[in-house]
Design an enzyme around this catalytic site. Structure first.
Site, PDB file in Angstrom:
ATOM      1  CB  SER A  39     -47.023  25.438  19.289  1.00  0.00           C
ATOM      2  OG  SER A  39     -45.858  26.150  19.480  1.00  0.00           O
ATOM      3  CG  HIS A  68     -45.207  26.218  24.576  1.00  0.00           C
ATOM      4  ND1 HIS A  68     -45.049  26.935  23.423  1.00  0.00           N
ATOM      5  CD2 HIS A  68     -45.007  24.926  24.238  1.00  0.00           C
ATOM      6  CE1 HIS A  68     -44.767  26.102  22.435  1.00  0.00           C
ATOM      7  NE2 HIS A  68     -44.746  24.877  22.900  1.00  0.00           N
ATOM      8  CG  HIS A  94     -39.037  24.887  21.239  1.00  0.00           C
ATOM      9  ND1 HIS A  94     -39.924  25.604  22.009  1.00  0.00           N
ATOM     10  CD2 HIS A  94     -39.769  23.953  20.581  1.00  0.00           C
ATOM     11  CE1 HIS A  94     -41.148  25.116  21.829  1.00  0.00           C
ATOM     12  NE2 HIS A  94     -41.087  24.107  20.980  1.00  0.00           N
ATOM     13  CE1 TYR A  96     -38.594  28.620  18.946  1.00  0.00           C
ATOM     14  CE2 TYR A  96     -38.829  26.367  18.136  1.00  0.00           C
ATOM     15  CZ  TYR A  96     -39.367  27.500  18.717  1.00  0.00           C
ATOM     16  OH  TYR A  96     -40.696  27.520  19.089  1.00  0.00           O
ATOM     17  CD  GLU A  97     -38.135  28.633  23.520  1.00  0.00           C
ATOM     18  OE1 GLU A  97     -38.648  29.511  24.223  1.00  0.00           O
ATOM     19  OE2 GLU A  97     -38.320  27.414  23.704  1.00  0.00           O
ATOM     20  CB  ALA A 124     -47.383  23.039  15.897  1.00  0.00           C
ATOM     21  CG  MET A 224     -38.647  24.085  14.303  1.00  0.00           C
ATOM     22  SD  MET A 224     -38.818  25.847  14.508  1.00  0.00           S
ATOM     23  CE  MET A 224     -39.361  26.330  12.874  1.00  0.00           C
ATOM     24  CB  SER A 225     -40.394  20.088  19.292  1.00  0.00           C
ATOM     25  OG  SER A 225     -41.611  19.643  18.725  1.00  0.00           O
ATOM     26  CG  ASN A 248     -47.381  25.220   8.046  1.00  0.00           C
ATOM     27  OD1 ASN A 248     -47.249  25.023   9.257  1.00  0.00           O
ATOM     28  ND2 ASN A 248     -46.396  25.044   7.190  1.00  0.00           N
ATOM     29  CG  HIS A 259     -46.696  31.555  17.306  1.00  0.00           C
ATOM     30  ND1 HIS A 259     -45.777  30.529  17.191  1.00  0.00           N
ATOM     31  CD2 HIS A 259     -47.296  31.390  18.502  1.00  0.00           C
ATOM     32  CE1 HIS A 259     -45.826  29.791  18.279  1.00  0.00           C
ATOM     33  NE2 HIS A 259     -46.729  30.285  19.097  1.00  0.00           N
TER      34      HIS A 259
HETATM   35  N1  HPA Z   1     -41.922  24.149   9.740  1.00  0.00           N
HETATM   36  C1  HPA Z   1     -41.352  23.997  10.960  1.00  0.00           C
HETATM   37  N2  HPA Z   1     -42.041  24.022  12.087  1.00  0.00           N
HETATM   38  C2  HPA Z   1     -43.376  24.185  12.005  1.00  0.00           C
HETATM   39  C3  HPA Z   1     -44.025  24.335  10.768  1.00  0.00           C
HETATM   40  C4  HPA Z   1     -43.255  24.317   9.574  1.00  0.00           C
HETATM   41  O1  HPA Z   1     -43.760  24.455   8.449  1.00  0.00           O
HETATM   42  N3  HPA Z   1     -45.359  24.500  11.037  1.00  0.00           N
HETATM   43  C5  HPA Z   1     -45.490  24.424  12.388  1.00  0.00           C
HETATM   44  N4  HPA Z   1     -44.311  24.246  12.984  1.00  0.00           N
END
Ligand code: HPA
Length: 284
Positions: A39, A68, A94, A96-97, A124, A224-225, A248, A259
């Site tokens: 990302s 992306h 992903h 999750y998609e 990320a 998540m990857s 974060n 995002h």
């Molecule tokens: N959690 C999951 N995926 C993420 C996060 C997070 O805090 N920040 C960026 N991608």
């Protein structure tokens, strides 16, 4: 559902061998290294004598998450014929998609099938380690797989009970050594962090209970990857290492960004990551 309104499971599968044969028709040389970018992470722009293939042409499908672009660029770091040749995959699919495991691992399987010796993966991630700051780069020294499809039938308990997998290879060591050198040379290059990455399914960010659990499991970052790519390469001749951009940090009083904020923090860190990758690729 995809942009075309089709269920993700209906995405036509292309084999890694087919993807490699499509690449070879355009570019017959095997690169020294490949990079898969997550990302908003953008590095290795301006490669020399480069060619660009869209994921639609390569994999028959384009990623739909903002940040992306869905392209593969192959080119050299410099104009000389012996300058390092790099393949940069911008974007990934992903779980999750709604994509299948075959689809989310297709980029890494293509790199392995192609015979590329080194793969650098970026993502990320959210920081769990309270020493981390937004914009830090964390080299993965280990990872936890909490996202493989097998956990759907087995339940997550075996994943939680299992130890983290160690990321031990020459490229991971090189990332840390070159990162330390750069930090010593240039005060603008923040020292690299290192730690264990937990790969979760998403798409929601974690609950505080999950954050507490991941901290108890000694995880330093969550995303998540990346776990699919690391798993694919584990049993291959491609050495895979990974870097997280910390977008974060999970602190009780910290306001979480959406995002857009993720993309912003990734941009600032991308410049440092770019320096790091260029240096690694030229240093023998
Ligand atoms: N959690 C999951 N995926 C993420 C996060 C997070 O805090 N920040 C960026 N991608």
């Amino acid at each position: 559902m995809s942009k075309e309104g089709k269920s993700m499971t209906e995405v036509i599968q292309i084999s890694a061998a087919e993807a490699v044969s499509r690449i070879r028709k355009t570019y017959p040389v095997i690169p020294d290294a490949a990079v898969i970018l997550g990302s908003g992470v953008n590095v290795l722009e301006g490669l020399q004598n480069s060619i660009v293939l869209s994921y639609t042409d390569l994999f028959g499908h384009a990623p739909s998450v903002a940040g992306h672009s869905g392209t593969l660029t192959i080119g050299r770091l410099g104009s000389g014929a012996s300058d390092p040749l790099v393949a940069v995959f911008r974007g990934r699919f992903h779980l999750y998609e709604g994509y299948s495991w075959d689809m989310v691992s297709l980029g890494a399987r293509t790199v392995v099938e192609w015979g590329v010796p080194n793969l650098f993966v970026t993502n990320a991630a959210g920081g769990l380690n309270l020493d981390f700051n937004v914009g830090d780069l964390m080299v993965l020294t280990g990872y936890r797989d909490h996202l493989s499809p097998k956990w759907k039938s087995e339940g997550l308990l075996p994943a939680v009970m299992a130890p983290a997998t160690v990321c031990a290879n020459k490229q991971t060591e090189k990332l840390l050594t070159v990162g330390a050198k750069l930090a010593g040379e240039d005060s603008r290059f923040r020292a690299l962090k290192q730690g264990v990455y937990a790969g979760l399914l998403g798409p929601s960010y974690e609950t505080m209970a999950e954050i507490d659990m991941l901290r108890k499991l000694n995880c330093d970052a969550v995303g998540m990857s990346t776990v699919p790519e690391l798993l694919v390469c584990q049993s291959s001749k491609t050495a895979c290492c990974a870097v997280s951009v910390i977008t974060n940090v999970w602190k009780p009083d910290e306001v979480m960004g959406g995002h857009e904020e993720v993309l912003e923090a990734s941009k600032a860190a991308s410049r440092r990551l770019d320096l790091l990758f260029r240096r690694i690729l030229v240093e023998k």
